[in-house]
Design an enzyme around this catalytic site. Structure first.
Site, PDB file in Angstrom:
ATOM      1  N   ARG A 128       0.801  -1.220   0.000  1.00 32.96           N
ATOM      2  CA  ARG A 128       0.000   0.000   0.000  1.00 32.96           C
ATOM      3  C   ARG A 128       0.841   1.280   0.000  1.00 32.96           C
ATOM      4  O   ARG A 128       0.615   2.175  -0.803  1.00 32.96           O
ATOM      5  CB  ARG A 128      -0.925   0.017   1.223  1.00 32.96           C
ATOM      6  CG  ARG A 128      -1.856   1.200   1.268  1.00 32.96           C
ATOM      7  CD  ARG A 128      -2.814   1.123   2.434  1.00 32.96           C
ATOM      8  NE  ARG A 128      -3.624  -0.072   2.416  1.00 32.96           N
ATOM      9  CZ  ARG A 128      -4.576  -0.347   3.322  1.00 32.96           C
ATOM     10  NH1 ARG A 128      -4.793   0.489   4.309  1.00 32.96           N
ATOM     11  NH2 ARG A 128      -5.275  -1.455   3.244  1.00 32.96           N
ATOM     12  N   HIS A 178      -8.466  -3.484  -7.147  1.00 38.13           N
ATOM     13  CA  HIS A 178      -8.129  -2.767  -5.917  1.00 38.13           C
ATOM     14  C   HIS A 178      -9.396  -2.579  -5.080  1.00 38.13           C
ATOM     15  O   HIS A 178     -10.071  -1.538  -5.183  1.00 38.13           O
ATOM     16  CB  HIS A 178      -7.501  -1.413  -6.277  1.00 38.13           C
ATOM     17  CG  HIS A 178      -6.720  -0.784  -5.173  1.00 38.13           C
ATOM     18  ND1 HIS A 178      -5.498  -1.243  -4.767  1.00 38.13           N
ATOM     19  CD2 HIS A 178      -6.982   0.304  -4.392  1.00 38.13           C
ATOM     20  CE1 HIS A 178      -5.034  -0.474  -3.790  1.00 38.13           C
ATOM     21  NE2 HIS A 178      -5.921   0.467  -3.545  1.00 38.13           N
ATOM     22  N   TYR A 220     -17.692  13.871 -13.446  1.00 35.75           N
ATOM     23  CA  TYR A 220     -17.573  15.049 -14.303  1.00 35.75           C
ATOM     24  C   TYR A 220     -16.257  15.100 -15.075  1.00 35.75           C
ATOM     25  O   TYR A 220     -16.130  15.889 -16.002  1.00 35.75           O
ATOM     26  CB  TYR A 220     -17.682  16.332 -13.456  1.00 35.75           C
ATOM     27  CG  TYR A 220     -18.987  16.466 -12.708  1.00 35.75           C
ATOM     28  CD1 TYR A 220     -20.202  16.495 -13.391  1.00 35.75           C
ATOM     29  CD2 TYR A 220     -19.004  16.558 -11.320  1.00 35.75           C
ATOM     30  CE1 TYR A 220     -21.399  16.613 -12.700  1.00 35.75           C
ATOM     31  CE2 TYR A 220     -20.193  16.682 -10.626  1.00 35.75           C
ATOM     32  CZ  TYR A 220     -21.391  16.708 -11.316  1.00 35.75           C
ATOM     33  OH  TYR A 220     -22.567  16.831 -10.645  1.00 35.75           O
TER      34      TYR A 220
END
Length: 754
Positions: free
Chosen positions: A40, A86, A130
């Site tokens: 990570r 993931h 967006y």
């Protein structure tokens, strides 16, 4: 059979493990910590990516979002990543994707974003529904070789897909783009660098694998931040940081001075340090102005558009530009320290701190592995193709017989294999040939392709057999990709300048405060005020007080001066003349500015003559000493205990030692005057001091220093302000601590010198 009386601890249910709590906790915490570190938070030294970044780029590659294609919604990419590779929060994945697209965060962005991806002011990106994105050419270079067995693949978390363990490309992403992360018990912080410099250093390492850190620094001069700026560390400090893998870099904003007509000027900041949000930086500078913590700065304006332009306007044109900027470097993020902690996962996925040379060497070693794997993969592909070409050529040489076998035999494949010595793949390929391929010209093309593959096969075989050829090939490939990131290109040109500079200076008080004349007035009741200008101290109109109050101290000063306040207890306080209340009213009590509780009455309020100036201090019992003013200046409201009077005594005298003074005159309440050399008085930082004069009755009335050759002067009193001087003080000269004798005729009745 068990009964209700059976102890469940004697027969624990299946699934319960009887183990010490501390060992069970430590084992599980260690598993969690290693998972955080390796899967990570820390980047791999070979491709410089964390798993989330690698999975993002891999998912975009599978979506065919190459630089030549159109954009796709980021929501689509994030959905694929969290659904296939993931399994974490969508917002964290999107945040990682946004950073890969921010030109002010990454030196070489890996994602080409369309829409609002945030800005250097600190504004957040728009929601992923967006925004749209695709890969950049840098990401394509980083992933080059994924289809050529250059790296290993592993199953995804649910076993339904495959994902690469790392990327094989020739782009030095770890050092070029840097990385940051916090794991369990360790962290990483790697600033970005110039890719062209890294590639040059890598080429050097190929020829000189044993090169030292100094040889690397001949190519890599320092960090190269996407926001530019100036690294002001010395070459020795930079070398030390890179040699150990730990340290940091002082980064300053880049600015220019724009001169105006009439002598005015303004400072314009065009580049700010890496990681600093422009909006918060301007807010911090504005707060300095509003809080009057940086008086020489009048205004700050943000005139930025696509380029940064922060205008800093000084209070007056006489302000020194270097002084103004040094103050801002010390007080704001116009100068920051970017840490270096080159903590990465090595090729065995073991976390460790590497030097710059070790990190580059590990990346070069990885590229040799990739080169050999890609070459072997190509050799295998060539062998497969040659096998088919050999079958096609046999078929063309025996075309009529092949057609006859196909027409007459129910199972033509085994017959052809037996008659022409074909392999199963060759026979199958011949049977799958199109009729249009049976033209005579095809044989020539096949033989030409066969010759080309033979030549390539020989070159690859020789490449795999020779380390020297591998070094030559890798250098050639690096130089080729280096052309895309060359120093002359818009993307590869260095943005951060390396210029050694001294730490920002401590700004003196005189530079921080506009110098203006003031008249300080302290009343008998302890009220203090500062009137503008140097007014006439004898003017009764200027000296206005409350009823029953009057003047105690009055003197001229400058707003840049420090005032020294001394009380009977021997405690000294420091006030800034610029902090005093204005002179229009009656002022404010000193007790509101300093903690006078228990300090007794005020003995003296005077303007400081500087840290090296000296004061003669003495208590009412006749003990005193000389002290530097630098030792009496206090930083807090509570002041500093300098004189420690004995029981029953109190501080009586605080007088400045004049330049050239060589004698001390002490006067007692018993009207005795004693004169002795100043050298006999101890110079101390604090304490009781030595006996200046002895008394059978009463105590010390006054003491001062003077030049013995000039004689002793004292005020005559009255409105005329006349003074009298006794030129010959030999009759009163004695050893320190003497009782003294009656003063000259005309000496003041109050036994004081003023």
């Amino acid at each position: 059979m068990a009964t209700d009386l059976d102890d469940p601890l004697d027969n624990p249910p299946i699934g319960i493990l009887d183990a010490p709590f501390d060992s069970a906790l430590s084992e599980r915490y260690l598993v969690y910590a290693m998972s955080t570190i390796t899967a990570r938070s820390l980047p791999d030294v070979r491709d410089g990516l964390k798993p989330v970044h690698r999975r993002l780029l891999w998912a975009m590659r599978l979506l065919k979002l190459d630089p030549a294609s159109g954009y796709k919604k980021c929501a689509r990419v994030v959905g694929d990543v969290i659904g296939k590779y993931h399994p974490h929060g969508d917002q964290s994945v999107y945040d990682a994707m946004v950073r890969l697209a921010q030109t002010f965060a990454l030196r070489y962005p890996l994602v080409d974003g369309q829409g609002n991806f945030g800005n250097i002011d600190g504004d957040n990106a728009a929601a992923y529904r967006y925004t749209e994105a695709r890969l950049t050419q840098v990401a394509i270079d980083l992933m080059a070789g994924l289809d050529e067995d250059a790296v290993d693949y592993r199953p995804t978390y649910n076993g339904e897909e495959q994902e690469p363990e790392l990327f094989p490309g020739l782009f030095p992403n770890l050092l070029a783009n840097g990385a940051s992360g916090i794991a369990v018990g360790m962290a990483t912080s790697i600033p970005p660098h110039n890719a062209a410099e890294l590639i040059d250093a890598a080429v050097m390492l190929i020829d000189r694998p044993d090169a030292d850190d100094a040889a690397i620094l001949e190519h890599v001069t320092g960090p190269d931040f996407p926001t530019g700026g100036i690294v002001v560390d010395s070459p020795a400090a930079i070398a030390e940081s890179y040699a150990t893998g730990r340290g940091g870099f002082r980064v300053r904003a880049r600015y220019t001075i724009e001169r105006e007509k009439g002598g005015g000027w303004q400072a314009v900041v065009t580049e700010i340090p890496y990681g600093v949000q422009k909006g918060k930086l301007i807010e911090a500078i504005a707060a300095l102005i509003n809080d009057k913590k940086f008086p020489i700065l009048a205004d700050v304006r943000d005139e930025s558009d696509a380029e940064i332009r922060i205008v800093l306007e000084p209070r007056a044109r006489t302000v020194d530009p270097a002084t103004l900027m040094d103050g801002l470097f010390r007080l704001t993020d116009l100068e920051t320290r970017v840490p270096l902690n080159l903590n990465v996962l090595d090729h065995q996925r073991t976390p460790r701190v590497m030097s710059l040379r070790e990190a580059l060497s590990a990346w070069v070693d990885h590229q040799f592995v990739v080169l050999r794997r890609r070459s072997q993969h190509r050799l295998d592909k060539i062998a497969d193709r040659i096998e088919l070409l050999d079958g096609y050529i046999i078929a063309f040489l025996n075309l009529d017989r092949v057609i006859e076998i196909i027409r007459t035999e129910d199972e033509p494949k085994p017959v052809m294999m037996a008659e022409f010595g074909l392999t199963d793949r060759q026979a199958e390929a011949i049977l799958n040939m199109r009729l249009r391929s049976l033209r005579r010209l095809e044989e020539m093309e096949l033989r030409r392709e066969r010759d080309t593959l033979d030549k390539e096969q020989a070159e690859l075989t020789a490449l795999l057999a020779s380390e020297a050829k591998q070094r030559t090939r890798l250098k050639r490939d690096l130089r080729k990709i280096g052309e895309r990131y060359g120093r002359e290109t818009a993307l590869g040109a260095r943005r951060t300048t390396i210029e050694e500079a001294a730490p920002a200076r401590d700004i003196p008080l005189e530079a921080m405060i506009e110098r203006e004349p003031v008249t300080v007035i302290v009343s008998q009741r302890g009220w203090i005020r500062a009137m503008k200008g140097h007014v006439d101290l004898a003017s009764t109109e200027a000296m206005k007080f409350r009823e029953g109050d009057g003047a105690r101290f009055a003197f001229h000063a400058q707003t840049t001066d420090k005032l020294i306040v001394a009380t009977e207890s021997g405690r000294f306080y420091t006030l800034g003349a610029d902090k005093l209340p204005g002179g229009r009213g009656f002022g404010e009590p000193l007790s509101l500015m300093i903690d006078l509780d228990g300090g007794g009455a005020i003995v003296s309020v005077a303007r400081s003559g500087g840290a090296d100036a000296k004061l003669l201090v003495a208590a009412s019992d006749g003990r005193g000493f000389v002290v530097r003013e630098g030792d009496v200046l206090a930083e807090t409201r509570k002041g500093k205990q300098v004189v420690s009077p004995r029981a029953g005594a109190k501080l009586k005298v605080v007088r400045r030692v004049g330049p050239g003074d060589d004698y001390v005159a002490a006067s007692g309440d018993n009207r005795k005057l004693c004169v002795f050399p100043l050298s006999e008085v101890a110079e101390m930082a604090r304490g009781q001091g030595v006996q200046l004069q002895r008394f059978r009755e009463g105590g010390l009335a006054d003491a001062r220093t003077f030049r013995f050759a000039d004689g002793l002067s004292w005020a005559m009193g009255g409105e005329a302000g006349r003074t009298r001087t006794e030129a010959d003080m030999s009759p009163w000269r004695a050893a320190r601590g003497a009782a003294g004798r009656t003063p000259p005729t005309g000496f003041p009745r109050n036994n004081r010198f003023d």
